[in-house]
Design an enzyme around this catalytic site. Structure first.
Site, PDB file in Angstrom:
ATOM      1  N   THR A  36      38.381 -32.967  -6.195  1.00  0.00           N
ATOM      2  CA  THR A  36      38.965 -32.369  -4.812  1.00  0.00           C
ATOM      3  C   THR A  36      40.194 -31.635  -5.236  1.00  0.00           C
ATOM      4  O   THR A  36      40.639 -31.614  -6.612  1.00  0.00           O
ATOM      5  CB  THR A  36      39.222 -33.435  -3.778  1.00  0.00           C
ATOM      6  OG1 THR A  36      40.443 -34.262  -4.412  1.00  0.00           O
ATOM      7  CG2 THR A  36      38.217 -34.325  -3.388  1.00  0.00           C
ATOM      8  N   THR A 125      45.704 -50.649  -0.861  1.00  0.00           N
ATOM      9  CA  THR A 125      46.865 -50.212  -1.006  1.00  0.00           C
ATOM     10  C   THR A 125      47.761 -51.220  -0.156  1.00  0.00           C
ATOM     11  O   THR A 125      47.352 -52.038   0.625  1.00  0.00           O
ATOM     12  CB  THR A 125      47.064 -49.058  -0.226  1.00  0.00           C
ATOM     13  OG1 THR A 125      48.442 -48.515   0.382  1.00  0.00           O
ATOM     14  CG2 THR A 125      46.332 -48.913   1.088  1.00  0.00           C
ATOM     15  N   ASP A 126      48.918 -51.332  -0.133  1.00  0.00           N
ATOM     16  CA  ASP A 126      49.855 -52.230   0.808  1.00  0.00           C
ATOM     17  C   ASP A 126      49.991 -51.821   2.179  1.00  0.00           C
ATOM     18  O   ASP A 126      50.273 -52.537   3.106  1.00  0.00           O
ATOM     19  CB  ASP A 126      51.386 -52.608   0.286  1.00  0.00           C
ATOM     20  CG  ASP A 126      52.181 -51.286  -0.181  1.00  0.00           C
ATOM     21  OD1 ASP A 126      51.500 -50.297   0.191  1.00  0.00           O
ATOM     22  OD2 ASP A 126      53.396 -51.234  -0.397  1.00  0.00           O
ATOM     23  N   GLU A 127      49.510 -50.387   2.352  1.00  0.00           N
ATOM     24  CA  GLU A 127      49.697 -50.010   3.755  1.00  0.00           C
ATOM     25  C   GLU A 127      48.852 -50.468   4.666  1.00  0.00           C
ATOM     26  O   GLU A 127      48.708 -50.368   5.885  1.00  0.00           O
ATOM     27  CB  GLU A 127      49.471 -48.284   3.480  1.00  0.00           C
ATOM     28  CG  GLU A 127      50.690 -47.695   2.628  1.00  0.00           C
ATOM     29  CD  GLU A 127      50.533 -46.309   2.739  1.00  0.00           C
ATOM     30  OE1 GLU A 127      50.277 -45.410   3.778  1.00  0.00           O
ATOM     31  OE2 GLU A 127      51.339 -45.559   1.727  1.00  0.00           O
ATOM     32  N   TYR A 150      44.598 -42.800   7.201  1.00  0.00           N
ATOM     33  CA  TYR A 150      44.561 -43.225   5.806  1.00  0.00           C
ATOM     34  C   TYR A 150      44.441 -44.874   5.735  1.00  0.00           C
ATOM     35  O   TYR A 150      43.372 -45.313   5.057  1.00  0.00           O
ATOM     36  CB  TYR A 150      45.696 -42.739   5.147  1.00  0.00           C
ATOM     37  CG  TYR A 150      46.027 -43.240   3.490  1.00  0.00           C
ATOM     38  CD1 TYR A 150      44.775 -42.957   2.759  1.00  0.00           C
ATOM     39  CD2 TYR A 150      46.950 -44.058   3.202  1.00  0.00           C
ATOM     40  CE1 TYR A 150      45.085 -43.733   1.323  1.00  0.00           C
ATOM     41  CE2 TYR A 150      46.916 -44.703   2.067  1.00  0.00           C
ATOM     42  CZ  TYR A 150      46.199 -44.588   0.975  1.00  0.00           C
ATOM     43  OH  TYR A 150      46.210 -45.389  -0.295  1.00  0.00           O
ATOM     44  N   LYS A 154      41.387 -47.179   4.235  1.00  0.00           N
ATOM     45  CA  LYS A 154      41.411 -48.356   3.114  1.00  0.00           C
ATOM     46  C   LYS A 154      41.149 -49.617   3.564  1.00  0.00           C
ATOM     47  O   LYS A 154      40.552 -50.451   3.110  1.00  0.00           O
ATOM     48  CB  LYS A 154      42.834 -48.021   2.180  1.00  0.00           C
ATOM     49  CG  LYS A 154      43.148 -46.784   1.815  1.00  0.00           C
ATOM     50  CD  LYS A 154      42.057 -46.373   0.595  1.00  0.00           C
ATOM     51  CE  LYS A 154      42.366 -47.151  -0.420  1.00  0.00           C
ATOM     52  NZ  LYS A 154      41.548 -46.699  -1.514  1.00  0.00           N
TER      53      LYS A 154
HETATM   54  P1  NAD Z   1      44.651 -39.028  -6.027  1.00  0.00           P
HETATM   55  O1  NAD Z   1      44.781 -38.305  -4.354  1.00  0.00           O
HETATM   56  O2  NAD Z   1      45.820 -38.423  -6.910  1.00  0.00           O
HETATM   57  O3  NAD Z   1      43.502 -39.086  -6.631  1.00  0.00           O
HETATM   58  C1  NAD Z   1      42.013 -39.221  -5.945  1.00  0.00           C
HETATM   59  C2  NAD Z   1      41.051 -38.832  -6.799  1.00  0.00           C
HETATM   60  O4  NAD Z   1      39.888 -38.885  -6.021  1.00  0.00           O
HETATM   61  C3  NAD Z   1      40.901 -37.292  -7.164  1.00  0.00           C
HETATM   62  O5  NAD Z   1      40.743 -36.915  -8.530  1.00  0.00           O
HETATM   63  C4  NAD Z   1      39.800 -36.864  -6.536  1.00  0.00           C
HETATM   64  O6  NAD Z   1      39.112 -35.673  -6.954  1.00  0.00           O
HETATM   65  C5  NAD Z   1      38.936 -38.208  -6.327  1.00  0.00           C
HETATM   66  N1  NAD Z   1      37.938 -38.160  -5.141  1.00  0.00           N
HETATM   67  C6  NAD Z   1      38.358 -37.930  -3.941  1.00  0.00           C
HETATM   68  N2  NAD Z   1      37.277 -37.951  -3.161  1.00  0.00           N
HETATM   69  C7  NAD Z   1      36.281 -38.232  -3.944  1.00  0.00           C
HETATM   70  C8  NAD Z   1      34.993 -38.535  -3.672  1.00  0.00           C
HETATM   71  N3  NAD Z   1      34.326 -38.245  -2.503  1.00  0.00           N
HETATM   72  N4  NAD Z   1      34.516 -38.724  -4.704  1.00  0.00           N
HETATM   73  C9  NAD Z   1      34.500 -38.902  -6.244  1.00  0.00           C
HETATM   74  N5  NAD Z   1      36.036 -38.556  -6.522  1.00  0.00           N
HETATM   75  C10 NAD Z   1      36.797 -38.451  -5.302  1.00  0.00           C
HETATM   76  O7  NAD Z   1      45.074 -40.563  -5.687  1.00  0.00           O
HETATM   77  P2  NAD Z   1      45.940 -41.561  -6.308  1.00  0.00           P
HETATM   78  O8  NAD Z   1      47.316 -41.600  -5.936  1.00  0.00           O
HETATM   79  O9  NAD Z   1      45.680 -41.404  -7.879  1.00  0.00           O
HETATM   80  O10 NAD Z   1      45.310 -42.971  -5.705  1.00  0.00           O
HETATM   81  C11 NAD Z   1      44.350 -43.486  -6.431  1.00  0.00           C
HETATM   82  C12 NAD Z   1      43.748 -44.707  -5.529  1.00  0.00           C
HETATM   83  O11 NAD Z   1      45.099 -45.602  -5.488  1.00  0.00           O
HETATM   84  C13 NAD Z   1      43.510 -44.586  -4.066  1.00  0.00           C
HETATM   85  O12 NAD Z   1      42.471 -45.142  -3.798  1.00  0.00           O
HETATM   86  C14 NAD Z   1      44.698 -44.971  -3.295  1.00  0.00           C
HETATM   87  O13 NAD Z   1      44.377 -45.113  -1.867  1.00  0.00           O
HETATM   88  C15 NAD Z   1      45.461 -46.022  -4.148  1.00  0.00           C
HETATM   89  N6  NAD Z   1      46.697 -46.035  -3.824  1.00  0.00           N
HETATM   90  C16 NAD Z   1      47.638 -45.117  -4.129  1.00  0.00           C
HETATM   91  C17 NAD Z   1      48.978 -45.424  -3.909  1.00  0.00           C
HETATM   92  C18 NAD Z   1      49.826 -44.213  -4.530  1.00  0.00           C
HETATM   93  O14 NAD Z   1      51.206 -44.583  -4.307  1.00  0.00           O
HETATM   94  N7  NAD Z   1      49.617 -42.991  -4.973  1.00  0.00           N
HETATM   95  C19 NAD Z   1      49.511 -46.424  -3.454  1.00  0.00           C
HETATM   96  C20 NAD Z   1      48.555 -47.361  -3.158  1.00  0.00           C
HETATM   97  C21 NAD Z   1      47.207 -47.381  -3.384  1.00  0.00           C
HETATM   98  P1  TYD Z   2      54.513 -40.514   0.652  1.00  0.00           P
HETATM   99  O1  TYD Z   2      54.614 -40.161  -0.971  1.00  0.00           O
HETATM  100  O2  TYD Z   2      53.716 -39.616   1.491  1.00  0.00           O
HETATM  101  O3  TYD Z   2      53.711 -41.914   0.511  1.00  0.00           O
HETATM  102  P2  TYD Z   2      53.407 -42.993   1.874  1.00  0.00           P
HETATM  103  O4  TYD Z   2      53.545 -42.218   2.773  1.00  0.00           O
HETATM  104  O5  TYD Z   2      52.113 -43.480   1.531  1.00  0.00           O
HETATM  105  O6  TYD Z   2      54.453 -44.189   1.613  1.00  0.00           O
HETATM  106  O7  TYD Z   2      55.655 -40.791   1.164  1.00  0.00           O
HETATM  107  C1  TYD Z   2      56.794 -41.657   0.838  1.00  0.00           C
HETATM  108  C2  TYD Z   2      58.026 -41.655   1.980  1.00  0.00           C
HETATM  109  O8  TYD Z   2      58.760 -40.420   1.897  1.00  0.00           O
HETATM  110  C3  TYD Z   2      57.404 -41.985   3.091  1.00  0.00           C
HETATM  111  O9  TYD Z   2      58.271 -42.683   3.969  1.00  0.00           O
HETATM  112  C4  TYD Z   2      57.702 -40.469   3.752  1.00  0.00           C
HETATM  113  C5  TYD Z   2      58.642 -39.947   3.087  1.00  0.00           C
HETATM  114  N1  TYD Z   2      58.403 -38.427   2.888  1.00  0.00           N
HETATM  115  C6  TYD Z   2      59.408 -37.327   3.226  1.00  0.00           C
HETATM  116  O10 TYD Z   2      60.535 -37.845   3.733  1.00  0.00           O
HETATM  117  N2  TYD Z   2      59.308 -36.144   2.994  1.00  0.00           N
HETATM  118  C7  TYD Z   2      58.191 -35.695   2.560  1.00  0.00           C
HETATM  119  O11 TYD Z   2      57.991 -34.510   2.262  1.00  0.00           O
HETATM  120  C8  TYD Z   2      57.167 -36.609   2.084  1.00  0.00           C
HETATM  121  C9  TYD Z   2      55.852 -36.105   1.416  1.00  0.00           C
HETATM  122  C10 TYD Z   2      57.392 -37.789   2.263  1.00  0.00           C
END
Ligand code: NAD
Ligand code: TYD
Length: 336
Positions: A36, A125-127, A150, A154
């Site tokens: 994606t 996620t903790d969310e 979101y 999850k």
């Molecule tokens: P990301 O958005 O960077 O990557 C998601 C990946 O999934 C992408 O490579 C995308 O192409 C692939 N994808 C999306 N839909 C798909 C589908 N239908 N089939 C196959 N592949 C698909 O996400 P991330 O930040 O690397 O997060 C990874 C995981 O960790 C997620 O499950 C997210 O909910 C969880 N998570 C992320 C964070 C964070 O801070 N980034 C925190 C807590 C939990």
């Molecule tokens: P984000 O990285 O989107 O993670 P999450 O919402 O999943 O915690 O955002 C982290 C924090 O930063 C959240 O409190 C929202 C805030 N934020 C901004 O203030 N400005 C921005 O442009 C973005 C993307 C996030």
């Protein structure tokens, strides 16, 4: 061990794939990713052709494909990182979050059960726990109370995973981590967005008062925790994974500005996110006590490595912010 890693071209998934290929010589990874907007083969530069890695472009909602991959590669375990992962996007278009995060996870679970694989690890996620006030932390016993489309998607996936364990004995684990940061994060998330804007002397859009708190986890520490869960945890367990690095958004942005030598006049307070969770904080004592994991990188160290990585990888950054990203940025931030 042969494993399917879904979402292995995204931020955390690609860090996990690189870590495992570097550190485990007897693990074969089938990397299933739809590519994606968030997935990028550039995140796997130097690893695509590794002899222990096979990249498959495909959708986790495609049951026959998942079953074929399990058969063809004699898969022992699935680690599901694939997701639509951005809260702001879920507030604009929630449907795709249900498709991938709920239906996609269900599809993987059905295939895992049908093919009797040894372990299913769901990256959550903790969310899912909702929002905290000034005090307290999320434990694994905290009731699930998601606030955004979101986090609701999850939480639904987590419940499905648990139900497959309860009803049919699927061997699973669920991990719930806090906000990750580090190399290869797509600049829709706060830290890389602010780094990219600051590098280009563009406004840094802080939602509301900027006093929202996140517990920042360095992506490498998170990947190490997931590996421990996969290889050492008992089935049927859930683990919180946090960085023990609580910071307000303004604190984070000021650290970024300092490191880049930019002035804090770039900070602009903009209209808040609807339903914005005030504070997340994770109690990781269960994984620390049971699996001996702990975070190794302080926020002050991790943010410096992260900023330096973006400075040294301008080509990667310029590629991911071209085209579609510009449209996204305009629709999300102009006139805000
Ligand atoms: P990301 O958005 O960077 O990557 C998601 C990946 O999934 C992408 O490579 C995308 O192409 C692939 N994808 C999306 N839909 C798909 C589908 N239908 N089939 C196959 N592949 C698909 O996400 P991330 O930040 O690397 O997060 C990874 C995981 O960790 C997620 O499950 C997210 O909910 C969880 N998570 C992320 C964070 C964070 O801070 N980034 C925190 C807590 C939990
Ligand atoms: P984000 O990285 O989107 O993670 P999450 O919402 O999943 O915690 O955002 C982290 C924090 O930063 C959240 O409190 C929202 C805030 N934020 C901004 O203030 N400005 C921005 O442009 C973005 C993307 C996030």
């Amino acid at each position: 061990m042969n494993i399917i890693v879904t979402g292995g071209a995204g931020f955390i998934g690609s860090n996990f794939v690189r870590m495992v290929l570097d550190e485990s010589k007897d693990t074969f990874i089938v990397n299933l990713d739809k590519l994606t907007y968030a997935g990028n083969l550039g995140n796997l530069d130097g690893y695509i052709d590794n002899k222990n890695h096979k990249f498959i472009k495909g959708d986790i909602c495609d049951g026959p494909l998942v079953e074929k991959l399990i058969d063809d590669y004699k898969i022992n375990a699935i680690i599901n990182f694939a997701a639509e992962s951005h809260v702001d996007r879920s507030l604009v278009e929630p449907g795709v979050f249900i498709d991938t995060n709920v239906t996609g996870t269900l599809t993987l679970l059905k295939a895992a059960l049908e093919k009797d694989i040894d372990r299913f690890v769901q990256i959550s996620t903790d969310e899912v726990y909702g929002s905290l006030g000034e005090k307290g932390m999320f434990t694994e016993e905290t009731p699930v109370s998601p606030n955004s489309p979101y986090s609701a998607s999850k939480a639904a996936a987590d419940h499905l995973v648990r139900s497959f364990g309860h009803s049919w004995g699927l061997k699973y684990n669920i991990t719930r981590c806090s906000n990750n940061y580090g190399q290869y994060q797509f600049p829709e998330k706060m830290i890389p967005l602010m780094i990219n804007n600051a590098l280009n002397d563009k406004d840094l859009p802080i939602y509301g008062d900027g006093l929202y708190v996140r517990d920042w986890l360095y992506v490498y520490d998170h990947c190490a925790a997931v590996w421990k869960v996969l290889t050492e945890a008992k089935p049927g367990t859930t683990y919180n994974i946090g960085g023990n690095n609580e910071k307000t958004n303004l604190e984070v942005v000021n650290l970024i500005l300092d490191r880049l030598g930019k002035d804090n006049s770039l900070i602009k307070h903009v209209k808040d996110r609807p339903g914005h969770d005030r504070r997340y904080a994770i109690d990781s004592s269960k994984i620390m006590a049971e699996l001996g994991w702990k975070p190794t990188v302080t926020f002050e160290e991790g943010i410096v490595s992260t900023i330096d990585w973006y400075l040294n990888n301008k080509k990667w950054l310029d590629t991911v912010v071209s085209g579609e990203y510009q449209k996204y940025y305009k629709s999300m931030y102009s006139g805000r």
